[in-house]
Scaffold this motif. Sequence first.
Motif, short mmCIF file in Angstrom:
data_model
loop_
_atom_site.label_atom_id
_atom_site.label_comp_id
_atom_site.label_asym_id
_atom_site.label_seq_id
_atom_site.Cartn_x
_atom_site.Cartn_y
_atom_site.Cartn_z
N MET A 1 -6.07 -2.31 -6.16
CA MET A 1 -7.22 -1.47 -5.80
C MET A 1 -6.75 -0.03 -5.74
O MET A 1 -5.76 0.27 -5.07
CB MET A 1 -7.78 -1.87 -4.42
N VAL A 2 -7.44 0.86 -6.44
CA VAL A 2 -7.10 2.29 -6.45
C VAL A 2 -8.33 3.05 -5.97
O VAL A 2 -9.40 2.96 -6.58
CB VAL A 2 -6.69 2.77 -7.86
N LYS A 3 -8.18 3.81 -4.87
CA LYS A 3 -9.34 4.56 -4.33
C LYS A 3 -9.53 5.84 -5.11
O LYS A 3 -8.70 6.76 -5.03
CB LYS A 3 -9.10 4.86 -2.84
N MET B 1 0.85 -1.19 0.00
CA MET B 1 0.00 0.00 0.00
C MET B 1 0.89 1.24 0.00
O MET B 1 1.97 1.23 0.61
CB MET B 1 -0.90 -0.02 1.24
N ASN B 2 0.42 2.27 -0.67
CA ASN B 2 1.22 3.50 -0.70
C ASN B 2 1.02 4.30 0.59
O ASN B 2 0.17 3.98 1.43
CB ASN B 2 0.89 4.33 -1.95
N ASP B 3 1.83 5.38 0.73
CA ASP B 3 1.80 6.18 1.96
C ASP B 3 0.44 6.81 2.22
O ASP B 3 0.01 6.91 3.37
CB ASP B 3 2.86 7.29 1.90
N ILE B 4 -0.24 7.23 1.16
CA ILE B 4 -1.57 7.83 1.33
C ILE B 4 -2.48 6.84 2.06
O ILE B 4 -3.20 7.20 2.98
CB ILE B 4 -2.18 8.20 -0.05
N GLY B 5 -2.42 5.59 1.67
CA GLY B 5 -3.26 4.57 2.29
C GLY B 5 -2.96 4.40 3.77
O GLY B 5 -3.86 4.22 4.58
N PHE B 6 -1.67 4.47 4.13
CA PHE B 6 -1.30 4.29 5.54
C PHE B 6 -1.74 5.47 6.40
O PHE B 6 -1.69 5.39 7.63
CB PHE B 6 0.20 4.04 5.67
N ARG B 7 -2.18 6.57 5.77
CA ARG B 7 -2.67 7.72 6.55
C ARG B 7 -4.12 7.51 6.99
O ARG B 7 -4.70 8.37 7.65
CB ARG B 7 -2.59 8.99 5.69
N VAL B 8 -4.74 6.42 6.62
CA VAL B 8 -6.15 6.21 6.95
C VAL B 8 -6.37 6.24 8.47
O VAL B 8 -5.58 5.68 9.23
CB VAL B 8 -6.66 4.86 6.36
N THR B 9 -7.41 6.97 8.90
CA THR B 9 -7.79 6.92 10.31
C THR B 9 -9.28 6.58 10.38
O THR B 9 -10.08 7.25 9.73
CB THR B 9 -7.56 8.26 11.05
N PRO B 10 -9.61 5.56 11.14
CA PRO B 10 -11.01 5.17 11.19
C PRO B 10 -11.84 6.16 12.00
O PRO B 10 -11.32 6.83 12.89
CB PRO B 10 -10.96 3.81 11.88
N THR B 11 -13.13 6.24 11.71
CA THR B 11 -14.05 7.04 12.52
C THR B 11 -14.94 6.04 13.27
O THR B 11 -14.90 4.85 13.01
CB THR B 11 -14.93 7.92 11.61
N MET B 12 -15.71 6.55 14.21
CA MET B 12 -16.64 5.68 14.93
C MET B 12 -18.04 5.86 14.35
O MET B 12 -18.49 6.97 14.15
CB MET B 12 -16.70 6.05 16.42
N GLU B 13 -18.68 4.76 14.06
CA GLU B 13 -20.08 4.83 13.62
C GLU B 13 -20.85 3.73 14.32
O GLU B 13 -20.52 2.56 14.18
CB GLU B 13 -20.17 4.66 12.10
N GLY B 14 -21.85 4.14 15.08
CA GLY B 14 -22.66 3.17 15.81
C GLY B 14 -21.83 2.29 16.73
O GLY B 14 -22.08 1.09 16.84
N GLY C 1 -6.76 8.23 -3.60
CA GLY C 1 -5.35 8.11 -3.98
C GLY C 1 -4.66 6.91 -3.36
O GLY C 1 -3.52 6.61 -3.69
N THR C 2 -5.39 6.21 -2.46
CA THR C 2 -4.82 4.98 -1.89
C THR C 2 -4.64 3.94 -3.00
O THR C 2 -5.54 3.76 -3.83
CB THR C 2 -5.76 4.40 -0.82
N VAL C 3 -3.49 3.28 -3.00
CA VAL C 3 -3.24 2.17 -3.94
C VAL C 3 -2.82 0.96 -3.12
O VAL C 3 -1.90 1.06 -2.29
CB VAL C 3 -2.14 2.52 -4.95
#
Length: 120
Positions: free
Chosen positions: A49-51, A1-14, A24-26
Amino acid sequence: MNDIGFRVTPTMEGGNLHWDFPEGTVIVKKVYKTPKPAAGEKPIQLTIMVKTPKDPHAQGGWLWITRDLPDGKESVFMGNFCITCHANANEKHPYGDGNPREKFRDYVYFVPGETIPARQ
Ligand code: HEC
């Protein structure tokens, strides 16, 4: 995975973590001829997979691509072959930690920090 992908931060839902990988995630998975490739063996295919949610060919926000090796021939999947199976990543499944709480993982089976250790 590229660096953009590793920046992902989850949110809370329910009360559950919800993953939405940045545009830009690959993510690339190497496919080998056999399940246990020898050291130094080259992959025969990449699945990618490309976002890019705004792309008209995106499904679930992702482009679903295969690249054959070594000729490099690429195909973008227009049918639902890839996404139908990857939708299971958002539910309970038999891989990695199995996603027992059915978190939305954005169609990704192995999410860094969840099912694989965070990158050093
Ligand atoms: C029958 C189910 C199935 C289909 C169809 C499928 N995949 Fe996957 N894919 C998986 C599983 C299971 C994993 C995680 C385990 C592994 O690496 O084998 C995975 C992993 C991946 C990964 C690494 C990211 C992740 O989710 O962990 C990419 C990239 C990927 N697949 C792309 C594709 C593309 C592109 C297609 C269509 C050409 C495709 N997949 C079709 C089941 C599927």
